[in-house]
Design a protein around this motif. Structure first.
Motif, PDB file in Angstrom:
ATOM      1  N   THR A   1      46.817  34.704  46.525  1.00  0.00           N
ATOM      2  CA  THR A   1      48.160  35.264  46.371  1.00  0.00           C
ATOM      3  C   THR A   1      48.761  34.830  45.042  1.00  0.00           C
ATOM      4  O   THR A   1      49.287  35.644  44.272  1.00  0.00           O
ATOM      5  CB  THR A   1      49.070  34.767  47.511  1.00  0.00           C
ATOM      6  OG1 THR A   1      48.442  35.086  48.741  1.00  0.00           O
ATOM      7  CG2 THR A   1      50.422  35.419  47.435  1.00  0.00           C
ATOM      8  N   ALA A   2      48.658  33.531  44.772  1.00  0.00           N
ATOM      9  CA  ALA A   2      49.244  33.026  43.529  1.00  0.00           C
ATOM     10  C   ALA A   2      48.542  33.644  42.326  1.00  0.00           C
ATOM     11  O   ALA A   2      49.181  34.145  41.402  1.00  0.00           O
ATOM     12  CB  ALA A   2      49.126  31.509  43.484  1.00  0.00           C
ATOM     13  N   HIS A   3      47.216  33.639  42.355  1.00  0.00           N
ATOM     14  CA  HIS A   3      46.484  34.069  41.174  1.00  0.00           C
ATOM     15  C   HIS A   3      46.648  35.559  40.915  1.00  0.00           C
ATOM     16  O   HIS A   3      46.919  35.981  39.798  1.00  0.00           O
ATOM     17  CB  HIS A   3      45.004  33.702  41.349  1.00  0.00           C
ATOM     18  CG  HIS A   3      44.251  33.695  40.057  1.00  0.00           C
ATOM     19  ND1 HIS A   3      44.827  33.399  38.839  1.00  0.00           N
ATOM     20  CD2 HIS A   3      42.939  33.947  39.775  1.00  0.00           C
ATOM     21  CE1 HIS A   3      43.915  33.465  37.882  1.00  0.00           C
ATOM     22  NE2 HIS A   3      42.769  33.803  38.418  1.00  0.00           N
ATOM     23  N   VAL A   4      46.472  36.363  41.955  1.00  0.00           N
ATOM     24  CA  VAL A   4      46.553  37.811  41.764  1.00  0.00           C
ATOM     25  C   VAL A   4      47.988  38.243  41.467  1.00  0.00           C
ATOM     26  O   VAL A   4      48.244  38.995  40.534  1.00  0.00           O
ATOM     27  CB  VAL A   4      45.985  38.561  42.982  1.00  0.00           C
ATOM     28  CG1 VAL A   4      46.269  40.052  42.870  1.00  0.00           C
ATOM     29  CG2 VAL A   4      44.493  38.318  43.104  1.00  0.00           C
ATOM     30  N   ASN A   5      48.920  37.724  42.234  1.00  0.00           N
ATOM     31  CA  ASN A   5      50.303  38.180  42.039  1.00  0.00           C
ATOM     32  C   ASN A   5      50.910  37.668  40.745  1.00  0.00           C
ATOM     33  O   ASN A   5      51.627  38.378  40.056  1.00  0.00           O
ATOM     34  CB  ASN A   5      51.182  37.743  43.202  1.00  0.00           C
ATOM     35  CG  ASN A   5      50.981  38.636  44.408  1.00  0.00           C
ATOM     36  OD1 ASN A   5      50.615  39.799  44.260  1.00  0.00           O
ATOM     37  ND2 ASN A   5      51.189  38.089  45.584  1.00  0.00           N
ATOM     38  N   LEU A   6      50.640  36.416  40.425  1.00  0.00           N
ATOM     39  CA  LEU A   6      51.307  35.833  39.264  1.00  0.00           C
ATOM     40  C   LEU A   6      50.532  36.053  37.972  1.00  0.00           C
ATOM     41  O   LEU A   6      51.125  36.274  36.923  1.00  0.00           O
ATOM     42  CB  LEU A   6      51.518  34.332  39.489  1.00  0.00           C
ATOM     43  CG  LEU A   6      52.178  33.594  38.312  1.00  0.00           C
ATOM     44  CD1 LEU A   6      53.592  34.110  38.084  1.00  0.00           C
ATOM     45  CD2 LEU A   6      52.205  32.105  38.564  1.00  0.00           C
ATOM     46  N   ASP A   7      49.195  35.987  38.038  1.00  0.00           N
ATOM     47  CA  ASP A   7      48.427  35.935  36.796  1.00  0.00           C
ATOM     48  C   ASP A   7      47.782  37.254  36.388  1.00  0.00           C
ATOM     49  O   ASP A   7      47.510  37.459  35.204  1.00  0.00           O
ATOM     50  CB  ASP A   7      47.318  34.868  36.912  1.00  0.00           C
ATOM     51  CG  ASP A   7      47.890  33.465  37.025  1.00  0.00           C
ATOM     52  OD1 ASP A   7      48.986  33.247  36.472  1.00  0.00           O
ATOM     53  OD2 ASP A   7      47.267  32.609  37.675  1.00  0.00           O
ATOM     54  N   LEU A   8      47.503  38.118  37.363  1.00  0.00           N
ATOM     55  CA  LEU A   8      46.694  39.284  37.005  1.00  0.00           C
ATOM     56  C   LEU A   8      47.447  40.237  36.078  1.00  0.00           C
ATOM     57  O   LEU A   8      46.913  40.658  35.044  1.00  0.00           O
ATOM     58  CB  LEU A   8      46.209  40.002  38.272  1.00  0.00           C
ATOM     59  CG  LEU A   8      45.171  41.104  38.051  1.00  0.00           C
ATOM     60  CD1 LEU A   8      44.027  40.643  37.171  1.00  0.00           C
ATOM     61  CD2 LEU A   8      44.629  41.620  39.375  1.00  0.00           C
ATOM     62  N   ALA A   9      48.678  40.555  36.404  1.00  0.00           N
ATOM     63  CA  ALA A   9      49.409  41.515  35.570  1.00  0.00           C
ATOM     64  C   ALA A   9      49.595  41.001  34.134  1.00  0.00           C
ATOM     65  O   ALA A   9      49.268  41.710  33.176  1.00  0.00           O
ATOM     66  CB  ALA A   9      50.749  41.861  36.216  1.00  0.00           C
ATOM     67  N   PRO A  10      50.062  39.764  33.941  1.00  0.00           N
ATOM     68  CA  PRO A  10      50.176  39.292  32.555  1.00  0.00           C
ATOM     69  C   PRO A  10      48.827  39.214  31.838  1.00  0.00           C
ATOM     70  O   PRO A  10      48.767  39.439  30.634  1.00  0.00           O
ATOM     71  CB  PRO A  10      50.777  37.886  32.690  1.00  0.00           C
ATOM     72  CG  PRO A  10      51.302  37.784  34.053  1.00  0.00           C
ATOM     73  CD  PRO A  10      50.611  38.792  34.901  1.00  0.00           C
TER      74      PRO A  10
END
Lengths: 1011, 249
Positions: B139-148
């Motif tokens: 959740t943290a990685h995909v939601n927070l990091d993927l878009a940027p």
């Protein structure tokens, strides 16, 4: 090879008469209309290249200078490659003045990148080269495979169209359609811009129809008419497929005639000897035309052996000779198939050989980019990095910043061990190149990523980088973001040792008054980098604050910047700080300090002897006078004197043009339009290019619009849009949209004007909210809305709500602003409110009169005349006696300016209101006939029995108006309308409105009725 | 590959406080520098796994996620090695940028984003099962990091905009995660409550919209920052909910 030599068959050309005629006509038209373009799209293999080749030969025999270049199919191509190779080829092979012009220009480019200071300057430079050549003979510039062309080349296309208004230059581009259909993505921005330009023609090159293909086949293989059904079935008119099918049949491919491009090409090469096949593979792995010596090094064969192999490949119609001494495969499709068939090992080996061979040619322009491509394909990232950096530097020398941007990005992402430390620098270079290429968004994004990265610089370096981000944001028009970036930059600056020792940060002037540290110091001591950074950061910060209209803060920060700037002593930077200080002072009502600051800036510039810096200072002083200091006459005089001075110093095409454009704008404002036109004409005669041309065209568009030359005005706007679009000058977007909206209003299309305003609001909402441009934009919106409502085509409610919201925001902003800005915003808001009163029932008819008085006091004759007209309209609608006098005042004002469109509107109001105003223009042709022309008899033409006024009432009624609307439009009471209608019905023998309108429609052709 | 732990690992109490800018540097177990290519990413994650398990034990909350992430990245590497996949530049770079964000956030040095702090704060709680930790990490990685990471990849590769090709590569990453998550949930049996499959399934379209929105804001740095900050807060909220047993069931 049986029977036929394929090279001979390949040369035959047939058909395409319509396309050739299109191109020929376009070339002939350039003699009158200046540069124009034809873009030919179509499937791969359909015959675009042959077509333009044929046209080029025909044009050359008629005396045209034909330049032909082809774009390279590599991701990061050298800047201007197709154009520069075309010029080079012509300079080498051609004779006459054009060849000499090109040879000289190329020499300059190779040495120094020419005299161009920036990319628009470079475009101007190349444009001038082509323009000069066009003086002796028409020029045809062909760029093949435009979809692969580097961005600089694509920009040049747009630039030549906008810049060469009178020179006979025809641009021809071919592009391969996207596999999914339509224009390829890389070309979309260019095509979108060009579509708006009326001198650009788009044409699809379709496959040959069956008849034409059969005739062509008859020329290739006269003795085999039996092949026709097979060739048609396999090619459907695609010439490349047809040629390859014929070859396959004649070669008697035992596996039957292949059907796909891939199989056809494989069959074609299968019959070659191993040596010839090697030649074909090697050429396919090359980039563009492969020069003979290069091929020799790559293949490492003896001369005689290689010559025989090449001859075989050429005779087989697979390899062709390009541009004198290079080889390429006959068609791009062949290259794709052969290169795609290479095994990974073969590919790596060939690219490695190319790279090693090319390493000896590094001084040849364009080599670095090819070298980088081959090293990377060969799997040598370290060597690729070196070549990529060389390619980036070469692109920058040519001002091909879009390509430099891509090369630097590549350098930053190549996985070379040990190069990590340098990557941040490459990213910064990429951002810098993107900025110079006009791609401000990418520049900002890259630098933000750099600042957020794991190895982001700290301390002084961080401050400098954040200030650079601020600078990019300023040129992106994002003043709010820029202010924040500079604020953070200032926050990470190390403490000022001098200031903290000398007193509190507010104590600005060095001890001993302004002169103690004044002037640039002799450049003997090395500049302290902290000092230089401090000066740069604070100067930028002050500039951003000024753009945000935070004048007091701008002044304070500029004063803080002054001290380090003086100590650093860089004249241009110092002059710029003084400029900001001057504007800050002027807007905070300290005219004396403002004048002093600018006088000092001019003095410093004079002392340095650098004319460009002096030009900037003179421009800024003239701006200051005609802007915030409200000394328009002085400002115009200063601009004119400055222009003379700049022309003497050799800057007649650049700084002098900017100054004259400024003078023309000032003259426009004060109503001296004849003089303004003279300034524009003088500046235009100097042949400006680039940014100065844009400024001048905007000034001219404004004057032309005021005078009623709407088409001429549109021409200028289109040219500016073409250049601004491709170079992305955000500062121009709002002014352009405002002028467009104004133009549409005079053309009677207020709903279109309203759409332009809506686009302008999009721009504002994207953060480009230049307050000086937003206010006039909103007024145009209010006016367009009112006129659209009056024309019965009201814009949607959402658009209106949005406009209102922006108006409220501007009022709030005015309340928070310094008095100087507040005054301007209040004036515009008053104009907006007055526009609303045109469509608000029961509005006070005196609203417009007050606005007109206000504008008159501000010394704005053109808007004043406009406001008087509206005031007269309102008074006449209220049947006030003063209306006629007000209309006469409007007419007098418009007549003094010779503002034709405004006068025409005044005349229309006078006519409808039956007010006599002397010396008004006649109604334009096609408008209503107030009196029926030749009344034959009441039987033939029942309208002849009506009076002029009754006819007018009938006209308005037929447009669907209610009694109330008719009354408003003709400035009469509703009761009078009813009386008129009763008489009209009686005279026409009808009983209702519909029948009455029907009589009018039967007897007056549509075209002769108003609106 | 010689940088070793310089400080003893912190227990749950010594973990970083949640919240941006207050992060205490974690023990640095990463090889010097961040990875530059996909092989480097796999190597860095392998090493990180060793360090996490050694210092915090195999049941460590972050180790549970890292284990899964390593498998995902090996799959992506296999995808890239496939000859048939063309235009690999973007996927390769995306994988690197994506991993760098994770390694920077959890590997010490920089301030820890809230979305990761939620996991790190409770990494040693025995009541939370490994699957749940892995889900919170995803959740943290995909939601927070993927878009940027997609936006940064577009920027450094000079792409004109995130288009269909970029979207396909983005989906490849997202779908690989989803596949491994499904497998994990399948193995763990019915013991897992329904909440565990919510976040990633939800994320696929939401995250792409987030990409487009961030791309629009990339030329407005402070606005971009605010958006990332809001994203961090939202993600932390979801993570906290997932770690609190029964919170969403």
């Amino acid at each position: 090879m049986p029977g036929v030599t394929h090279s001979a068959a390949g040369r035959a050309f047939h058909g395409r008469a319509a396309e050739l005629e299109l191109l020929g006509a376009a070339l002939r038209r350039t003699a009158e209309h200046g540069a124009s373009a034809v873009l030919l799209g179509g499937d791969a293999g359909v015959g675009k290249t042959r077509l333009v080749g044929e046209f080029g030969r025909a044009a050359a025999t008629e005396g045209a200078t034909v330049l032909t270049g082809r774009a390279l199919d590599i991701a990061d191509a050298p800047s201007f490659w197709p154009v520069v190779t075309a010029l080079r080829m012509h300079a080498r092979s051609g004779a006459g003045p054009a060849a000499r012009t090109f040879a000289e220009a190329l020499e300059r480019l190779d040495e120094t990148g020419g005299a161009a200071g920036d990319r628009v300057g470079m475009l101007g430079e190349l444009g001038a080269v082509v323009g000069r050549a066009a003086r002796s003979a028409p020029v045809v510039l062909v760029v093949d495979d435009l979809q692969w062309a580097d961005r600089s080349t694509r920009d040049l296309f747009a630039y030549l169209l906008a810049g060469l208004a009178t020179e006979p230059v025809l641009l021809v581009g071919t592009y391969r359609d996207d596999p999914a259909g339509g224009v390829p993505a890389a070309l979309l921005p260019l095509v979108t811009e060009l579509r708006r330009h009326r001198t650009v023609t788009f044409r699809q090159v379709e496959p040959l129809p069956r008849g034409a293909l059969a005739e062509l086949l008859g020329m290739w293989v006269p003795d085999r008419p039996d092949l026709e059904p097979l060739v048609w079935q396999h090619s459907s008119g695609n010439v490349f497929l047809a040629e390859e099918t014929v070859r396959a049949v004649l070669d008697g491919d035992p596996r039957g005639v292949p059907q796909t491009v891939r199989e056809l090409v494989r069959a074609g090469t299968a019959t070659l000897s191993p040596a010839a096949h090697d030649v074909v593979r090697a050429v396919a792995a090359g980039v563009g035309g492969v020069e003979h010596p290069l091929l020799v090094s790559v293949l490492d064969r003896s001369g005689a052996e290689l010559a025989a192999a090449v001859r075989e490949a050429v005779d087989a119609g697979i390899v062709v000779v390009t541009g004198g001494d290079g080889y390429a495969l006959r068609h791009g499709l062949m290259t794709e198939v052969v290169a795609g068939d290479l095994l990974p090992a073969e590919r790596i080996e060939l690219h490695g050989r190319y790279a090693h061979a090319l390493a000896g040619y590094e001084s040849v322009p364009g080599t670095a980019a090819r070298l980088a491509h081959h090293w990377q394909r060969a799997g040598h990232p370290k060597e690729a990095l070196t070549a990529t950096i060389a390619a980036a530097e070469e692109a920058e020398r040519l001002r091909g910043y879009a390509e430099a941007h891509r090369h630097w990005l590549r350098a930053a992402t190549l996985p070379v061990p040990g190069a990590e430390a340098a990557r941040g620098g490459y990213l910064e270079n990429a951002a810098g190149a993107a900025e110079l290429a006009g791609d401000h968004d990418s520049a900002v994004a890259l630098l933000s990523e750099r600042l957020a990265g794991p190895d982001a610089p700290v301390g002084l370096d961080e401050a400098v980088l954040r200030a650079r981000l601020g600078r990019y944001l300023m040129s992106a028009g994002q003043a709010g973001e820029a202010e924040e970036a500079y604020r953070r930059a200032a926050a990470v600056l190390p403490a000022d040792p001098v200031a903290s020792g000398a007193g509190p940060p507010g104590a600005v002037l060095p001890p001993g008054g302004p002169d103690a540290g004044g002037g640039p110091r002799p450049n003997m001591l090395p500049v302290d980098p902290t000092e230089a950074a401090r000066a740069e950061v604070l100067a930028g910060y002050a500039g951003a604050l000024l753009a945000r209209a935070d004048f007091a803060a701008a002044r304070t920060v500029a004063q803080q910047a002054l001290e380090p700037a003086r100590r650093v002593g860089e004249p241009r930077a110092l002059a710029s700080v003084l400029g900001v200080l001057g504007f800050g002072a002027a807007y905070t009502r300290d005219g004396g300090a403002a004048q002093e600051a600018l006088a000092e800036a001019v003095e410093i510039a004079e002392a340095t002897g650098d004319p460009a810096t002096l030009g900037e200072c003179l421009l800024r002083r003239a701006e200051l006078l005609s802007g915030p200091l409200n000394a328009l006459d002085d400002g115009v005089a200063a601009a004119r004197a400055g222009a003379e001075r700049m022309a003497e110093l050799g800057l007649g095409r650049t700084a002098a043009v900017s100054l004259r454009a400024l003078a023309a704008n000032g003259l426009f404002r004060k109503g001296a339009w004849d003089e303004g036109e003279q300034e524009v004409a003088r500046a235009w005669a100097a042949g400006p290019a680039g940014a100065e041309m844009i400024e001048l065209r905007l000034a001219r568009a404004r004057l032309r619009m005021g005078r009623g030359d709407l088409d001429g005005s549109e021409l200028d706007l289109a040219a500016v849009e073409l250049v601004a679009g491709s170079t992305g000058l955000p500062k121009l977007r709002l002014p352009l949209l405002i002028l467009r909206a104004g133009l549409e209003m005079w053309r009677g299309r207020p709903e279109v004007a309203f759409t332009h305003v809506g686009v302008g609001l999009d721009v504002v909402e994207s953060g480009i909210d230049d307050v000086w441009a937003v206010a006039p934009l909103l007024w145009h919106g209010a006016r367009a809305h009112a006129e659209a409502v009056l024309a019965g085509r009201p814009p949607d409610a959402g658009g209106l709500r949005r406009l209102r919201r922006h108006r409220r925001e501007l009022i709030d902003r005015g309340e928070r602003s310094d008095p100087a800005l507040r005054g301007v915003l209040t004036t515009y808001e008053a104009m907006c409110t007055a526009e609303d009163s045109r469509v608000t029932a029961g509005a006070d008819p005196a609203t417009w009169g007050a606005v007109a008085d206000l504008l008159e006091r501000l010394g704005q004759p053109y808007p004043t005349a406009y406001a008087r007209l509206r005031s007269a309209e309102a008074l006449l609608a209220g049947r006030r006696r003063s209306g006629a006098a007000e209309l006469a005042r409007a007419a007098a004002g418009a007549r003094a300016l010779q503002a034709d469109p405004l006068l025409t509107e005044i005349a229309a109001v006078a006519r409808r209101a039956r007010v006599a105003v002397p010396d008004l223009p006649d109604p334009p042709a096609g408008a209503v006939r107030v009196e029926p022309v030749v009344p034959s008899s009441p039987v033939d033409d029942p309208l002849s029995t009506l009076t002029g006024r009754e006819l007018e009432v009938l006209e308005v009624l037929a447009a669907g108006a209610t009694n109330k609307e008719i009354a408003a439009r003709l400035f009469i009471a509703p009761k009078t309308v009813a009386a008129h209608l009763a008489r009209i019905f009686a005279k026409l023998g009808v009983t209702n409105r519909t029948q009455a309108a029907g009589v009018l429609r039967r007897h007056v052709p549509e075209s002769e009725r108003t609106e | 590959m010689t940088t070793m732990i310089e400080r003893p690992p912190g227990g749950p109490d010594a973990g970083p406080p949640s919240g941006r800018g207050r992060g205490v540097a974690l023990p640095t177990g990463l090889p010097s520098g961040l990875p530059d290519d996909v092989d480097g990413v796999v190597a860095a994650l392998e090493r990180w796994q060793e360090v996490l398990e050694r210092d915090h034990g195999v049941r460590d909350g972050l180790a549970c996620f890292n284990r899964l992430y390593l498998r995902v990245t090996r799959d992506i590497r296999a995808l890239l090695d496939d000859e048939e996949v063309c235009g690999k530049d973007f996927l390769a770079r995306l994988d690197v940028e994506f991993a760098r964000r994770y390694l920077r956030a959890t590997g010490g040095g920089a301030a820890v984003p809230r979305a990761w702090a939620v996991l790190l704060d409770r990494r040693a709680e025995p009541g939370i099962d490994p699957v749940r930790f892995a889900v919170v990490g995803i959740t943290a990685h995909v939601n927070l990091d993927l878009a940027p990471a997609v936006v940064r990849t577009c920027t450094v590769l000079g792409r004109s905009a995130p288009g269909p090709a970029e979207r396909a590569d983005y989906r490849a990453v997202n779908d690989t995660f989803a596949r491994h998550l499904d497998t994990l949930l399948g193995q763990s049996g019915p013991r897992c409550d329904a909440v565990t499959d919510v976040p990633v399934v939800l994320a696929r379209e939401v995250t792409w919209r987030q990409v487009l929105q961030l791309w629009e804001q990339r030329s407005r740095p402070t606005e971009y920052e605010r958006e990332i900050d809001a994203l961090d807060r939202r993600t932390a909220l979801i993570g906290r909910g997932l770690l609190t047993l029964g919170a969403l069931t």
